[in-house]
Scaffold this active site. Structure first.
Site, PDB file in Angstrom:
ATOM      1  N   ASP A  33      -0.195   8.899   1.430  1.00 23.20           N
ATOM      2  CA  ASP A  33       0.185   9.888   2.449  1.00 23.20           C
ATOM      3  C   ASP A  33       1.581   9.567   2.990  1.00 23.20           C
ATOM      4  O   ASP A  33       2.140  10.331   3.784  1.00 23.20           O
ATOM      5  CB  ASP A  33      -0.867  10.010   3.558  1.00 23.20           C
ATOM      6  CG  ASP A  33      -1.072   8.728   4.347  1.00 23.20           C
ATOM      7  OD1 ASP A  33      -0.474   7.690   3.994  1.00 23.20           O
ATOM      8  OD2 ASP A  33      -1.843   8.766   5.331  1.00 23.20           O
ATOM      9  N   ASP A  57      -4.692   9.299  -1.626  1.00 24.25           N
ATOM     10  CA  ASP A  57      -4.823   8.838  -0.247  1.00 24.25           C
ATOM     11  C   ASP A  57      -5.403   9.967   0.599  1.00 24.25           C
ATOM     12  O   ASP A  57      -4.868  11.094   0.590  1.00 24.25           O
ATOM     13  CB  ASP A  57      -3.412   8.494   0.265  1.00 24.25           C
ATOM     14  CG  ASP A  57      -3.404   7.338   1.232  1.00 24.25           C
ATOM     15  OD1 ASP A  57      -4.467   6.778   1.507  1.00 24.25           O
ATOM     16  OD2 ASP A  57      -2.291   6.996   1.684  1.00 24.25           O
ATOM     17  N   LYS A  78      -8.380   6.604  -1.378  1.00 24.43           N
ATOM     18  CA  LYS A  78      -8.154   5.517  -0.418  1.00 24.43           C
ATOM     19  C   LYS A  78      -8.296   6.075   0.989  1.00 24.43           C
ATOM     20  O   LYS A  78      -7.876   7.222   1.235  1.00 24.43           O
ATOM     21  CB  LYS A  78      -6.755   4.915  -0.601  1.00 24.43           C
ATOM     22  CG  LYS A  78      -6.449   3.816   0.413  1.00 24.43           C
ATOM     23  CD  LYS A  78      -5.156   3.080   0.101  1.00 24.43           C
ATOM     24  CE  LYS A  78      -3.914   3.753   0.625  1.00 24.43           C
ATOM     25  NZ  LYS A  78      -3.893   3.968   2.096  1.00 24.43           N
ATOM     26  N   GLU A 114      -2.462  -4.338   4.681  1.00 19.34           N
ATOM     27  CA  GLU A 114      -1.075  -3.999   5.030  1.00 19.34           C
ATOM     28  C   GLU A 114      -0.613  -4.774   6.267  1.00 19.34           C
ATOM     29  O   GLU A 114      -1.282  -4.761   7.318  1.00 19.34           O
ATOM     30  CB  GLU A 114      -0.945  -2.479   5.280  1.00 19.34           C
ATOM     31  CG  GLU A 114       0.483  -2.087   5.664  1.00 19.34           C
ATOM     32  CD  GLU A 114       0.796  -0.612   5.528  1.00 19.34           C
ATOM     33  OE1 GLU A 114      -0.051   0.150   5.033  1.00 19.34           O
ATOM     34  OE2 GLU A 114       1.924  -0.230   5.921  1.00 19.34           O
TER      35      GLU A 114
HETATM   36  O1  KIV Z   1       0.629   5.951   1.929  1.00 20.86           O
HETATM   37  C1  KIV Z   1       0.949   4.917   1.331  1.00 20.86           C
HETATM   38  O2  KIV Z   1       1.928   4.870   0.584  1.00 20.86           O
HETATM   39  C2  KIV Z   1       0.120   3.741   1.526  1.00 20.86           C
HETATM   40  C3  KIV Z   1       0.612   2.446   0.975  1.00 20.86           C
HETATM   41  C4  KIV Z   1       1.792   2.009   1.716  1.00 20.86           C
HETATM   42  C5  KIV Z   1      -0.449   1.423   0.919  1.00 20.86           C
HETATM   43  O3  KIV Z   1      -0.900   3.822   2.134  1.00 20.86           O
END
Ligand code: KIV
Length: 264
Positions: free
Chosen positions: A44, A83, A113, A182
Site C-alpha cells: 500500500d 497488501d 498481507k 518493520e
Molecule cells: O506497503 C509496503 O510497501 C509495505 C512494506 C514496506 C513492508 O508494507
C-alpha cells in the site's frame, strides 16, 4: 518454478535468505521477477511512491486490485503478495474475508498481507481457514500512523518488545505463514526470528531476519521526499530518466531527431 508458501518455509528451514521487493506495475514487476526476487509485494506504499500521497491511508481496494493485476500478469516465478489497504480488514472478519478473497479471485495474488498484532488474529485465522495465505506485519505499521504519532521505531522498551514477541507468536498460531517486521531493534528481530517457525521478513529490522523487503522506488532512487535510515539505494533511475528525457528534448529542439534511421 513458482515460489510457494512451502518453498518460503523451506528457505527458513534451510537457513537461506528470502529477498522480497515491492512493485506496482507490469514493467517493474517483470524486472523484479527476472532479477530473481522470491516475492513481490504490491504494497500500500503505492499511495506514497506512485500516487504521490503523504501516507498510505487513502489507497482503495479497487486501486490495489488494479495494480496487483498488473503485477500478477508480469510475474512468472516470484510469489505475488497483495497488501490489504486501510479499512479493508479492520471493520469485520467478513469484510476482511471478502476483500482478501478479491485479491486471489480478481488479481491472481497468491497471498495477502495485513498490519497488526493480536487485534487482527481473528482475521488471520479466518483468512487462513478460507485458504488465503496470510503475511502478518508488526512493529511500525504505517496504517497506524496517527496512533503512533509518526513513522517511529517500535519495540524499544522492554514492555513493547515483549508485546511484539507475544504478537508474533499469536499471529503464527493464528495461521500466518510469514511475518513482516518493520522498524524494530535488530536484537528484538533476531529473537523473534529465532522464536517463530515461520519466516520473518525485515524492513528496518536488522540483518538476522529470514529475509528482507524494501520499497522498489527507494531501491531505484525514484522516491526522494524522505529516506528512512534503513533504506539502501542501489540505483539512480531518476538521474538516468532525467538524462534520457533531456537528451530527447534537446534533439527534438535541434531538429536532429528523427533522423533518417528513425524515418520511413
Ligand atoms: O506497503 C509496503 O510497501 C509495505 C512494506 C514496506 C513492508 O508494507
Amino acid at each position: 518454478m513458482k515460489v510457494t508458501v512451502q518453498s518460503l518455509l523451506e528457505k527458513k528451514r534451510d537457513n537461506k535468505k528470502i529477498a522480497m521487493l515491492t512493485a506496482y506495475d507490469f514493467p517493474f514487476a517483470q524486472i523484479a521477477d527476472e532479477a530473481g526476487v522470491d516475492a513481490i509485494l504490491v504494497g500500500d506504499s503505492l499511495a506514497m511512491v506512485v500516487q504521490g500521497m503523504g501516507n498510505t491511508i487513502a489507497v482503495t481496494m479497487d486501486e490495489m486490485i488494479y495494480h496487483t493485476r498488473m503485477v500478477s500478469r508480469a510475474t512468472k516465478r516470484a510469489m505475488v503478495i497483495a497488501d490489504m489497504p486501510y479499512l479493508s480488514y479492520q471493520i469485520s472478519v467478513e469484510e476482511a474475508l471478502r476483500n482478501a478473497g478479491r485479491f486471489l479471485k480478481e488479481a491472481a495474488a497468491q497471498a495477502v498481507k495485513l498490519e497488526g498484532g493480536r487485534e487482527v488474529a481473528d482475521r488471520v485465522r479466518a483468512l487462513t481457514a478460507a485458504e488465503i495465505p496470510v503475511v502478518a506485519h508488526i512493529g511500525l505499521t504505517p496504517q497506524a500512523l496517527h496512533r503512533m504519532g509518526g513513522y517511529k521505531v517500535q519495540g524499544k522498551t522492554e514492555d513493547a518488545a515483549n508485546r511484539l514477541m507475544e504478537d508474533a507468536k499469536i499471529l503464527e498460531d493464528a495461521g500466518a505463514f510469514c511475518l513482516t517486521l518493520e522498524a524494530i531493534p535488530a536484537e528484538l528481530a533476531r529473537r523473534i526470528t529465532a522464536e517463530v517457525s515461520i519466516p520473518t521478513i525485515g524492513i528496518g529490522a536488522g540483518p538476522d531476519c529470514d529475509g528482507q523487503v524494501l520499497v522498489l522506488h527507494d531501491v531505484l532512487g525514484l522516491f526522494e521526499r524522505f529516506t528512512p535510515k534503513f533504506v539502501k539505494r542501489y540505483g539512480d533511475l531518476k538521474g538516468a530518466a532525467l538524462k534520457a528525457i533531456a537528451d530527447y528534448k534537446d534533439e527534438v529542439e535541434k531538429g536532429t531527431f528523427p533522423d533518417k534511421e528513425h524515418s520511413f
